[in-house]
Design an enzyme around this catalytic site. Structure first.
Site, short mmCIF file in Angstrom:
data_model
loop_
_atom_site.label_atom_id
_atom_site.label_comp_id
_atom_site.label_asym_id
_atom_site.label_seq_id
_atom_site.Cartn_x
_atom_site.Cartn_y
_atom_site.Cartn_z
N ARG A 109 4.54 10.03 5.46
CA ARG A 109 5.07 9.50 4.19
C ARG A 109 4.37 10.07 2.97
O ARG A 109 4.65 9.64 1.85
CB ARG A 109 4.96 7.96 4.19
CG ARG A 109 3.54 7.44 4.09
CD ARG A 109 3.42 5.96 4.33
NE ARG A 109 4.24 5.12 3.47
CZ ARG A 109 4.17 3.79 3.47
NH1 ARG A 109 3.32 3.18 4.29
NH2 ARG A 109 4.92 3.08 2.68
N ASP A 119 7.06 -10.42 4.47
CA ASP A 119 8.21 -9.90 3.70
C ASP A 119 9.36 -10.89 3.71
O ASP A 119 10.00 -11.13 2.68
CB ASP A 119 8.70 -8.57 4.30
CG ASP A 119 7.59 -7.55 4.48
OD1 ASP A 119 6.58 -7.66 3.76
OD2 ASP A 119 7.73 -6.66 5.33
#
Ligand code: ADP
Length: 310
Positions: free
Chosen positions: A102, A258
Protein backbone atom coordinates in the site's frame (compact mmCIF):
# COMPACT_ATOMS: atom_id res chain seq x y z
CA UNK A 1 -31.00 14.11 3.65
CA UNK A 2 -28.13 14.07 6.14
CA UNK A 3 -24.65 13.58 4.73
CA UNK A 4 -21.61 11.92 6.21
CA UNK A 5 -18.25 11.63 4.45
CA UNK A 6 -15.70 8.91 5.14
CA UNK A 7 -12.17 9.85 4.02
CA UNK A 8 -9.57 7.10 3.78
CA UNK A 9 -8.31 4.10 1.90
CA UNK A 10 -10.18 1.03 0.72
CA UNK A 11 -7.93 -1.87 -0.26
CA UNK A 12 -8.12 -5.07 -2.22
CA UNK A 13 -8.28 -7.86 0.37
CA UNK A 14 -6.93 -11.34 -0.38
CA UNK A 15 -7.20 -14.37 1.84
CA UNK A 16 -6.53 -18.04 1.37
CA UNK A 17 -9.59 -20.08 0.44
CA UNK A 18 -7.82 -23.38 -0.06
CA UNK A 19 -4.40 -24.56 -1.21
CA UNK A 20 -4.82 -23.25 -4.72
CA UNK A 21 -7.28 -20.35 -4.45
CA UNK A 22 -7.45 -16.91 -2.94
CA UNK A 23 -10.65 -15.14 -2.02
CA UNK A 24 -10.71 -11.48 -3.08
CA UNK A 25 -12.81 -8.73 -1.55
CA UNK A 26 -12.49 -5.08 -0.52
CA UNK A 27 -11.94 -3.54 2.90
CA UNK A 28 -10.50 -0.59 4.77
CA UNK A 29 -11.48 0.93 8.09
CA UNK A 30 -13.46 4.00 6.95
CA UNK A 31 -15.05 2.10 4.07
CA UNK A 32 -16.16 -0.63 6.49
CA UNK A 33 -17.76 2.01 8.73
CA UNK A 34 -19.57 3.56 5.76
CA UNK A 35 -20.97 0.16 4.75
CA UNK A 36 -22.33 -0.60 8.21
CA UNK A 37 -23.78 2.88 8.61
CA UNK A 38 -25.62 2.68 5.29
CA UNK A 39 -26.92 -0.83 5.95
CA UNK A 40 -28.47 0.34 9.22
CA UNK A 41 -29.57 3.83 8.19
CA UNK A 42 -30.39 3.82 4.46
CA UNK A 43 -32.06 7.22 4.78
CA UNK A 44 -28.65 8.84 5.44
CA UNK A 45 -26.21 9.63 2.65
CA UNK A 46 -22.81 7.99 3.27
CA UNK A 47 -20.04 8.99 0.89
CA UNK A 48 -16.57 7.53 0.53
CA UNK A 49 -13.88 10.14 -0.10
CA UNK A 50 -10.91 8.37 -1.63
CA UNK A 51 -8.76 7.88 -4.71
CA UNK A 52 -8.68 4.68 -6.74
CA UNK A 53 -7.08 3.88 -10.10
CA UNK A 54 -8.32 3.25 -13.61
CA UNK A 55 -7.63 -0.48 -13.55
CA UNK A 56 -10.03 -3.41 -13.44
CA UNK A 57 -9.85 -3.88 -9.66
CA UNK A 58 -10.57 -0.18 -9.14
CA UNK A 59 -13.66 -0.53 -11.34
CA UNK A 60 -14.77 -3.51 -9.26
CA UNK A 61 -14.14 -1.57 -6.07
CA UNK A 62 -16.32 1.25 -7.36
CA UNK A 63 -19.01 -1.29 -8.24
CA UNK A 64 -18.82 -2.60 -4.70
CA UNK A 65 -19.26 0.89 -3.25
CA UNK A 66 -22.31 1.34 -5.47
CA UNK A 67 -23.72 -2.04 -4.53
CA UNK A 68 -23.56 -0.98 -0.87
CA UNK A 69 -25.51 2.17 -1.83
CA UNK A 70 -22.60 4.42 -0.93
CA UNK A 71 -22.30 7.84 -2.53
CA UNK A 72 -19.33 7.71 -4.94
CA UNK A 73 -19.26 11.34 -6.06
CA UNK A 74 -16.01 11.82 -4.15
CA UNK A 75 -14.24 8.68 -5.36
CA UNK A 76 -11.55 10.03 -7.66
CA UNK A 77 -9.67 8.08 -10.34
CA UNK A 78 -5.91 8.66 -10.38
CA UNK A 79 -4.45 8.21 -13.85
CA UNK A 80 -1.33 6.26 -12.80
CA UNK A 81 -1.81 4.71 -9.38
CA UNK A 82 -3.75 1.61 -8.38
CA UNK A 83 -5.40 0.61 -5.06
CA UNK A 84 -3.45 -0.79 -2.13
CA UNK A 85 -3.73 -4.49 -1.37
CA UNK A 86 -3.31 -6.79 1.62
CA UNK A 87 -3.16 -10.51 2.17
CA UNK A 88 -4.43 -12.26 5.29
CA UNK A 89 -2.59 -15.45 6.04
CA UNK A 90 -4.02 -17.81 8.63
CA UNK A 91 -1.64 -20.37 10.12
CA UNK A 92 -2.51 -23.89 11.27
CA UNK A 93 -3.49 -22.52 14.72
CA UNK A 94 -5.92 -19.96 13.26
CA UNK A 95 -3.53 -17.09 14.02
CA UNK A 96 -3.73 -14.38 11.33
CA UNK A 97 -0.92 -12.29 9.89
CA UNK A 98 -1.15 -9.51 7.33
CA UNK A 99 1.08 -8.49 4.41
CA UNK A 100 0.48 -5.10 2.79
CA UNK A 101 1.19 -3.54 -0.59
CA UNK A 102 0.00 0.00 0.00
CA UNK A 103 3.02 2.31 0.01
CA UNK A 104 2.29 3.64 -3.46
CA UNK A 105 -1.49 3.40 -3.54
CA UNK A 106 -3.86 5.83 -5.25
CA UNK A 107 -5.48 6.69 -1.91
CA UNK A 108 -2.24 8.32 -0.74
CA UNK A 109 -2.99 11.06 -3.29
CA UNK A 110 -6.46 11.93 -1.99
CA UNK A 111 -5.54 15.46 -0.90
CA UNK A 112 -4.62 16.32 -4.52
CA UNK A 113 -8.28 15.85 -5.40
CA UNK A 114 -9.69 18.03 -2.61
CA UNK A 115 -9.90 21.17 -4.73
CA UNK A 116 -11.67 24.33 -3.64
CA UNK A 117 -14.72 23.25 -5.56
CA UNK A 118 -14.81 19.79 -3.91
CA UNK A 119 -14.34 21.27 -0.43
CA UNK A 120 -17.24 23.61 -1.17
CA UNK A 121 -19.40 20.61 -2.04
CA UNK A 122 -18.32 18.79 1.13
CA UNK A 123 -19.09 21.89 3.20
CA UNK A 124 -22.81 21.29 2.98
CA UNK A 125 -22.46 17.95 4.79
CA UNK A 126 -23.07 17.06 8.43
CA UNK A 127 -20.05 14.95 9.38
CA UNK A 128 -16.54 14.38 8.03
CA UNK A 129 -14.88 11.26 9.37
CA UNK A 130 -11.25 10.18 9.14
CA UNK A 131 -9.11 7.81 11.16
CA UNK A 132 -5.50 7.52 12.25
CA UNK A 133 -5.08 5.15 9.31
CA UNK A 134 -6.41 7.82 6.92
CA UNK A 135 -3.87 10.26 8.37
CA UNK A 136 -1.00 7.79 8.03
CA UNK A 137 -1.91 7.13 4.41
CA UNK A 138 -1.88 10.81 3.42
CA UNK A 139 1.57 11.74 2.10
CA UNK A 140 3.68 13.82 4.46
CA UNK A 141 3.95 16.80 2.14
CA UNK A 142 0.15 16.93 1.72
CA UNK A 143 -0.68 16.98 5.43
CA UNK A 144 -0.55 20.72 5.94
CA UNK A 145 -2.99 21.20 3.07
CA UNK A 146 -5.20 18.43 4.49
CA UNK A 147 -5.49 20.29 7.83
CA UNK A 148 -6.39 23.49 5.95
CA UNK A 149 -9.24 21.63 4.24
CA UNK A 150 -10.38 20.16 7.57
CA UNK A 151 -10.40 23.66 9.10
CA UNK A 152 -12.50 24.94 6.19
CA UNK A 153 -15.04 22.16 6.68
CA UNK A 154 -15.18 22.76 10.42
CA UNK A 155 -15.71 26.49 9.86
CA UNK A 156 -18.54 25.63 7.48
CA UNK A 157 -20.25 23.75 10.32
CA UNK A 158 -19.37 20.17 9.33
CA UNK A 159 -18.72 18.04 12.43
CA UNK A 160 -15.22 16.59 12.38
CA UNK A 161 -15.03 12.98 13.60
CA UNK A 162 -11.80 11.13 14.43
CA UNK A 163 -10.94 7.57 15.43
CA UNK A 164 -7.21 7.28 16.28
CA UNK A 165 -7.04 3.64 15.07
CA UNK A 166 -3.27 3.52 15.62
CA UNK A 167 -1.21 1.22 13.38
CA UNK A 168 2.47 1.59 14.28
CA UNK A 169 3.75 0.08 11.01
CA UNK A 170 2.15 2.88 8.96
CA UNK A 171 4.10 5.63 10.74
CA UNK A 172 7.75 6.60 10.63
CA UNK A 173 7.92 7.57 14.28
CA UNK A 174 5.77 7.95 17.37
CA UNK A 175 6.54 11.68 17.43
CA UNK A 176 5.16 12.07 13.93
CA UNK A 177 1.97 10.25 14.94
CA UNK A 178 1.54 12.27 18.10
CA UNK A 179 1.91 15.51 16.18
CA UNK A 180 -0.73 14.50 13.64
CA UNK A 181 -3.07 13.19 16.34
CA UNK A 182 -2.73 16.45 18.25
CA UNK A 183 -4.03 18.29 15.16
CA UNK A 184 -6.82 15.73 14.85
CA UNK A 185 -7.94 16.01 18.49
CA UNK A 186 -7.78 19.79 18.20
CA UNK A 187 -10.05 19.75 15.12
CA UNK A 188 -12.44 17.02 16.26
CA UNK A 189 -16.00 17.48 17.47
CA UNK A 190 -16.44 13.74 18.02
CA UNK A 191 -13.71 11.21 18.89
CA UNK A 192 -14.05 7.42 19.01
CA UNK A 193 -10.79 6.09 20.52
CA UNK A 194 -10.06 2.57 21.71
CA UNK A 195 -8.08 2.09 24.92
CA UNK A 196 -5.65 -0.11 22.99
CA UNK A 197 -4.66 2.82 20.73
CA UNK A 198 -3.75 4.89 23.75
CA UNK A 199 -1.84 2.10 25.42
CA UNK A 200 0.54 1.77 22.49
CA UNK A 201 0.89 5.46 21.79
CA UNK A 202 0.59 7.32 25.09
CA UNK A 203 1.01 4.51 27.64
CA UNK A 204 -2.50 5.21 28.88
CA UNK A 205 -4.33 1.98 29.64
CA UNK A 206 -7.59 2.96 31.33
CA UNK A 207 -10.82 4.44 30.02
CA UNK A 208 -10.55 7.28 32.52
CA UNK A 209 -6.98 7.95 31.36
CA UNK A 210 -8.22 8.28 27.77
CA UNK A 211 -11.00 10.64 28.84
CA UNK A 212 -8.58 12.76 30.88
CA UNK A 213 -6.29 12.97 27.85
CA UNK A 214 -9.16 14.15 25.61
CA UNK A 215 -10.66 16.64 28.11
CA UNK A 216 -8.31 19.61 27.43
CA UNK A 217 -9.33 19.55 23.77
CA UNK A 218 -12.63 21.16 22.85
CA UNK A 219 -14.41 17.89 21.95
CA UNK A 220 -18.20 17.69 22.10
CA UNK A 221 -18.56 13.93 22.12
CA UNK A 222 -15.98 11.44 23.46
CA UNK A 223 -16.76 7.75 22.96
CA UNK A 224 -14.19 5.35 24.40
CA UNK A 225 -14.24 1.71 23.29
CA UNK A 226 -12.64 -1.01 25.37
CA UNK A 227 -13.36 -4.33 23.63
CA UNK A 228 -16.01 -6.40 25.41
CA UNK A 229 -15.47 -4.59 28.71
CA UNK A 230 -17.46 -1.40 28.28
CA UNK A 231 -17.99 1.80 26.34
CA UNK A 232 -17.83 5.13 28.16
CA UNK A 233 -19.21 8.33 26.67
CA UNK A 234 -18.64 11.92 27.71
CA UNK A 235 -21.08 14.29 26.09
CA UNK A 236 -21.65 17.83 27.37
CA UNK A 237 -19.59 16.86 30.42
CA UNK A 238 -21.97 14.03 31.28
CA UNK A 239 -20.04 10.78 31.65
CA UNK A 240 -21.96 7.54 31.09
CA UNK A 241 -20.74 3.96 31.26
CA UNK A 242 -22.45 1.46 28.95
CA UNK A 243 -22.33 -2.30 29.48
CA UNK A 244 -21.46 -4.55 26.55
CA UNK A 245 -22.74 -8.13 26.33
CA UNK A 246 -19.62 -10.18 25.53
CA UNK A 247 -19.88 -12.49 22.54
CA UNK A 248 -19.10 -16.08 23.57
CA UNK A 249 -17.75 -17.32 20.25
CA UNK A 250 -15.56 -14.74 18.54
CA UNK A 251 -14.55 -15.72 14.98
CA UNK A 252 -12.67 -12.64 13.75
CA UNK A 253 -12.41 -9.25 15.47
CA UNK A 254 -11.45 -7.42 12.24
CA UNK A 255 -13.58 -4.31 11.85
CA UNK A 256 -15.37 -4.52 15.23
CA UNK A 257 -14.40 -0.92 15.89
CA UNK A 258 -15.31 0.11 12.33
CA UNK A 259 -18.80 -1.37 12.58
CA UNK A 260 -19.21 0.29 15.97
CA UNK A 261 -18.17 3.68 14.57
CA UNK A 262 -20.43 3.52 11.51
CA UNK A 263 -23.53 2.48 13.40
CA UNK A 264 -22.89 4.86 16.30
CA UNK A 265 -22.49 7.85 13.96
CA UNK A 266 -25.51 6.82 11.90
CA UNK A 267 -27.63 6.52 15.03
CA UNK A 268 -26.50 9.91 16.32
CA UNK A 269 -27.10 11.55 12.93
CA UNK A 270 -30.58 10.02 13.00
CA UNK A 271 -31.23 11.76 16.31
CA UNK A 272 -30.94 8.73 18.59
CA UNK A 273 -29.99 9.14 22.25
CA UNK A 274 -26.47 8.19 23.32
CA UNK A 275 -27.37 4.96 25.14
CA UNK A 276 -29.48 3.83 22.20
CA UNK A 277 -26.70 4.66 19.73
CA UNK A 278 -24.10 2.76 21.81
CA UNK A 279 -26.40 -0.27 22.10
CA UNK A 280 -26.99 -0.47 18.37
CA UNK A 281 -23.29 0.08 17.64
CA UNK A 282 -22.26 -2.63 20.11
CA UNK A 283 -24.81 -5.01 18.62
CA UNK A 284 -23.40 -4.34 15.14
CA UNK A 285 -19.81 -4.89 16.34
CA UNK A 286 -20.84 -8.03 18.24
CA UNK A 287 -22.43 -9.42 15.08
CA UNK A 288 -19.47 -8.61 12.85
CA UNK A 289 -16.98 -10.45 15.10
CA UNK A 290 -18.99 -13.64 14.74
CA UNK A 291 -18.28 -13.62 10.98
CA UNK A 292 -14.97 -13.93 9.14
CA UNK A 293 -13.57 -10.87 7.31
CA UNK A 294 -14.25 -7.17 7.61
CA UNK A 295 -17.67 -7.08 5.97
CA UNK A 296 -20.28 -9.49 7.34
CA UNK A 297 -22.83 -10.99 4.93
CA UNK A 298 -25.66 -8.52 4.49
CA UNK A 299 -28.51 -10.90 5.39
CA UNK A 300 -26.88 -12.10 8.63
CA UNK A 301 -26.09 -8.54 9.62
CA UNK A 302 -29.53 -7.10 8.81
CA UNK A 303 -31.24 -9.92 10.68
CA UNK A 304 -29.20 -9.32 13.83
CA UNK A 305 -29.88 -5.58 13.66
CA UNK A 306 -33.60 -6.18 13.16
CA UNK A 307 -33.62 -8.29 16.34
CA UNK A 308 -31.80 -5.40 18.08
CA UNK A 309 -34.78 -3.23 17.21
CA UNK A 310 -33.58 -1.37 14.15
P1 ADP B 1 -11.19 -1.96 17.84
O1 ADP B 1 -11.77 -2.94 16.87
O2 ADP B 1 -11.15 -0.56 17.30
O3 ADP B 1 -9.91 -2.40 18.48
P2 ADP B 1 -12.61 -2.74 20.23
O4 ADP B 1 -11.79 -3.99 20.33
O5 ADP B 1 -12.69 -1.89 21.43
O6 ADP B 1 -12.21 -1.80 19.02
O7 ADP B 1 -14.06 -3.20 19.79
C1 ADP B 1 -15.00 -2.30 19.29
C2 ADP B 1 -16.38 -2.68 19.79
O8 ADP B 1 -16.64 -4.03 19.42
C3 ADP B 1 -16.49 -2.66 21.30
O9 ADP B 1 -16.82 -1.36 21.74
C4 ADP B 1 -17.62 -3.66 21.53
O10 ADP B 1 -18.85 -3.01 21.33
C5 ADP B 1 -17.42 -4.66 20.41
N1 ADP B 1 -16.69 -5.85 20.89
C6 ADP B 1 -15.35 -6.09 20.79
N2 ADP B 1 -15.04 -7.30 21.31
C7 ADP B 1 -16.19 -7.83 21.74
C8 ADP B 1 -16.57 -9.08 22.36
N3 ADP B 1 -15.67 -10.02 22.66
N4 ADP B 1 -17.88 -9.28 22.66
C9 ADP B 1 -18.82 -8.36 22.35
N5 ADP B 1 -18.53 -7.17 21.77
C10 ADP B 1 -17.25 -6.92 21.47
Amino acid sequence: MKNIYFLGECMVELRTMNESALHQSFAGDVYNSAVYLKRCFPELNAAVVTAIGQDKLSAQMLDRFNSEQLDTRFVFAHDEKVPGMYYIETDEFGERSFSYWRNDSAAKKIVDFLTTNIVEQLSSGDMFFFSGISLAVIEQDARELFWQKVTQLKQAGVKIVFDPNYRARLWQSIDETKQQYDSAFAAADVVLPGVEDFEMLYEIDTIQGVIDFCKPYDIEEIVVKNGPKSVVTVINNEQLSHTISPVAYVVDTTSAGDAFNGVYLGARLSGREIADAVNLAAKAAGTVIQQPGAIAPKDVFQQAMAIAGL
